[in-house]
Structure formats: structure tokens, C-alpha cells
Design an enzyme around this catalytic site. Structure first.
Site, PDB file in Angstrom:
ATOM      1  N   LYS A  14       0.826  -1.217   0.000  1.00 56.19           N
ATOM      2  CA  LYS A  14       0.000   0.000   0.000  1.00 56.19           C
ATOM      3  C   LYS A  14       0.859   1.266   0.000  1.00 56.19           C
ATOM      4  O   LYS A  14       0.574   2.208  -0.724  1.00 56.19           O
ATOM      5  CB  LYS A  14      -0.930   0.033   1.239  1.00 56.19           C
ATOM      6  CG  LYS A  14      -1.874  -1.153   1.325  1.00 56.19           C
ATOM      7  CD  LYS A  14      -2.859  -1.012   2.475  1.00 56.19           C
ATOM      8  CE  LYS A  14      -2.249  -0.989   3.865  1.00 56.19           C
ATOM      9  NZ  LYS A  14      -1.582  -2.245   4.268  1.00 56.19           N
ATOM     10  N   ARG A  89      -9.635   0.851   9.113  1.00 54.20           N
ATOM     11  CA  ARG A  89      -9.225  -0.502   9.496  1.00 54.20           C
ATOM     12  C   ARG A  89     -10.303  -1.214  10.293  1.00 54.20           C
ATOM     13  O   ARG A  89     -10.123  -2.371  10.646  1.00 54.20           O
ATOM     14  CB  ARG A  89      -7.969  -0.410  10.355  1.00 54.20           C
ATOM     15  CG  ARG A  89      -6.674  -0.788   9.629  1.00 54.20           C
ATOM     16  CD  ARG A  89      -5.572  -0.595  10.640  1.00 54.20           C
ATOM     17  NE  ARG A  89      -4.338  -1.273  10.371  1.00 54.20           N
ATOM     18  CZ  ARG A  89      -3.271  -0.728   9.805  1.00 54.20           C
ATOM     19  NH1 ARG A  89      -3.314   0.479   9.318  1.00 54.20           N
ATOM     20  NH2 ARG A  89      -2.148  -1.406   9.717  1.00 54.20           N
ATOM     21  N   ARG A 128      11.535  -5.924   5.047  1.00 49.34           N
ATOM     22  CA  ARG A 128      11.395  -4.482   5.288  1.00 49.34           C
ATOM     23  C   ARG A 128      11.930  -4.115   6.674  1.00 49.34           C
ATOM     24  O   ARG A 128      12.543  -3.068   6.856  1.00 49.34           O
ATOM     25  CB  ARG A 128       9.918  -4.081   5.169  1.00 49.34           C
ATOM     26  CG  ARG A 128       9.668  -2.597   5.324  1.00 49.34           C
ATOM     27  CD  ARG A 128       8.247  -2.218   4.977  1.00 49.34           C
ATOM     28  NE  ARG A 128       7.301  -2.549   6.034  1.00 49.34           N
ATOM     29  CZ  ARG A 128       5.979  -2.358   5.945  1.00 49.34           C
ATOM     30  NH1 ARG A 128       5.439  -1.887   4.834  1.00 49.34           N
ATOM     31  NH2 ARG A 128       5.187  -2.667   6.942  1.00 49.34           N
ATOM     32  N   ARG A 134      11.427  -0.512  11.848  1.00 54.54           N
ATOM     33  CA  ARG A 134      10.131  -0.699  12.513  1.00 54.54           C
ATOM     34  C   ARG A 134      10.143  -1.972  13.343  1.00 54.54           C
ATOM     35  O   ARG A 134      10.263  -3.076  12.798  1.00 54.54           O
ATOM     36  CB  ARG A 134       9.011  -0.772  11.468  1.00 54.54           C
ATOM     37  CG  ARG A 134       8.607   0.571  10.931  1.00 54.54           C
ATOM     38  CD  ARG A 134       7.508   0.468   9.893  1.00 54.54           C
ATOM     39  NE  ARG A 134       6.306  -0.193  10.382  1.00 54.54           N
ATOM     40  CZ  ARG A 134       5.157  -0.234   9.713  1.00 54.54           C
ATOM     41  NH1 ARG A 134       5.078   0.341   8.533  1.00 54.54           N
ATOM     42  NH2 ARG A 134       4.112  -0.856  10.214  1.00 54.54           N
ATOM     43  N   ARG A 146      -0.596  -8.953  13.861  1.00 57.31           N
ATOM     44  CA  ARG A 146      -1.128  -7.960  12.913  1.00 57.31           C
ATOM     45  C   ARG A 146      -2.038  -8.643  11.881  1.00 57.31           C
ATOM     46  O   ARG A 146      -3.071  -8.094  11.503  1.00 57.31           O
ATOM     47  CB  ARG A 146       0.021  -7.213  12.220  1.00 57.31           C
ATOM     48  CG  ARG A 146       0.710  -6.230  13.185  1.00 57.31           C
ATOM     49  CD  ARG A 146       2.077  -5.824  12.691  1.00 57.31           C
ATOM     50  NE  ARG A 146       2.035  -4.918  11.554  1.00 57.31           N
ATOM     51  CZ  ARG A 146       3.090  -4.654  10.781  1.00 57.31           C
ATOM     52  NH1 ARG A 146       4.255  -5.246  11.019  1.00 57.31           N
ATOM     53  NH2 ARG A 146       2.990  -3.807   9.785  1.00 57.31           N
TER      54      ARG A 146
END
Ligand code: AMP
Length: 191
Positions: A14, A89, A128, A134, A146
Site C-alpha cells: 500500500k 481498518r 522491510r 520498525r 497484525r
């Protein structure tokens, strides 16, 4: 005015696609994850509170994110439109967004959903995490949580937008340019 919900699980692409879309269509990017991380980096009370949820892979309370989105829309109401990334969400967020847009006599144009399986998503997120810094991308159990939160709280939004005739699924396993081209095909059909 284009109002596009760019939907999909964590790691679906996204953020990457949003960057390309805002440039091509001159839209405002509303990423609630980015706004929350910026608040945290600035050390605000909101950012510090939100981080307690983010590190566990839980959702930040609806009223917090809805307030942030409202401000961003108000500040940019004369733009060409918005890409919503990582928002809404929950059904409550989607309903609040509909209400908020109605106040400005606008509405969601389309929900474009990037579809990627969990094995591929896990690989992408861990990769990532090596460079993003992160914490929520570095821990496999946080990543699993998640996905669980996504499946329970966020996936029902597909039916919410399908019932409004606004849902389109996009194969997120294609190359970055391939996904971008599929997204553009859909966006170009919006008047
Ligand atoms: P993201 O960058 O979209 O993956 O978001 C990272 C984290 O920020 C999520 O796991 C949540 O903890 C929080 N977050 C981002 N957007 C929202 C939202 N719309 N509602 C609740 N929590 C959010």
C-alpha cells in the site's frame, strides 16, 4: 474529487503504490500509520500512547485515528482528492469516514484491495524490518498478531464497500509496475 481507499494486509504494498499514485494523480496521501509514527518521533503524548499499541500489533483506538484523518481532510479539502492508506481498518472507522466525507458533500470513489497471501507478506515484512527500523516488522509474533487483527477487524470492510458497489480486488503478487498499472486502470474509470 477522487477518494480512494487503498486496502490490503500489512506488507501488501500500500505504501509503495500510494507514493506512485499521489504523484500521478496529484492526490493527498493519508497514511494513519505514517502519521502515528511521525507523532511518536516528535514525542507527542498521542504518539507515545499510540506506540503502546503499535509495538504489539494492536489497533490504536478508533477515535484517535478518526480525529487525525479529519484534520488532514479539512486541511486539504480543495485538493484533487485523497488516497487512504491503512485507514479505515474497522467498520467504525469506515462509517466515520463516510459521515465525515458527507459533511463535505463528497464520498468514497472506490476501494482497491491488494491481495497477497500471508507467507509472502511475512517474507516482505521481515525484509522491510531489516531497513525500516520498525519494531513491528522485525518480530514474527507481532507480525502474526497484525494478521490476526487484520483478519478479524479489517477484512469485514471488503463486504462493507462491496455492498456499496465500490470494491475491486487487485493481484498484489504482480511486479510493482504491474500492480500500479492495474490500480491506474481502475482509477481511470472513476469520473
Ligand atoms: P501501518 O503503517 O498501516 O502498517 O500501521 C502500523 C500500526 O499503526 C498498526 O499496526 C496500528 O497499530 C497502527 N495503525 C495504523 N493505522 C491505524 C488505523 N487506521 N487504526 C488503528 N490503528 C492503526
Amino acid at each position: 474529487m477522487k477518494n480512494i481507499v487503498l486496502f490490503g494486509p500489512p506488507g501488501a504494498g500500500k505504501g509503495t503504490q500510494s507514493e506512485k499514485l499521489i504523484e500521478k494523480y496529484n492526490l493527498i496521501h493519508i497514511s494513519t500509520g505514517d502519521i502515528l509514527r511521525a507523532e511518536r518521533a516528535a514525542g507527542t503524548h498521542l504518539g507515545i500512547k499510540a506506540n503502546q499499541y503499535i509495538v504489539k500489533g494492536e489497533l490504536v483506538p478508533d477515535d484517535v485515528v478518526i480525529g487525525m484523518v479529519k484534520n488532514k481532510i479539512k486541511e486539504n479539502i480543495n485538493s484533487n482528492g485523497f488516497i487512504y492508506d491503512g485507514f479505515p481498518r474497522t467498520i467504525a472507522q469506515a462509517k466515520a469516514l463516510d459521515q465525515l466525507l458527507a459533511e463535505f458533500n463528497i464520498s468514497i470513489s472506490k476501494m482497491l484491495a491488494l491481495e497477497v497471501n500471508e507467507d509472502e507478506l511475512t517474507k516482505r515484512l521481515l525484509l522491510r524490518g531489516k531497513t525500516s527500523g520498525r519494531a513491528d516488522d522485525q518480530n514474527e509474533s507481532t507480525i502474526r498478531n497484525r494478521f490476526k487483527v487484520y483478519n478479524n477487524e479489517t477484512l469485514p470492510l471488503i463486504d462493507f464497500y462491496r455492498n456499496q458497489g465500490k470494491f475491486a480486488g487487485i493481484n498484489g503478487l504482480n511486479s510493482i509496475d504491474g500492480v500500479f498499472s492495474d490500480l491506474c486502470d481502475n482509477i481511470d474509470k472513476i469520473n
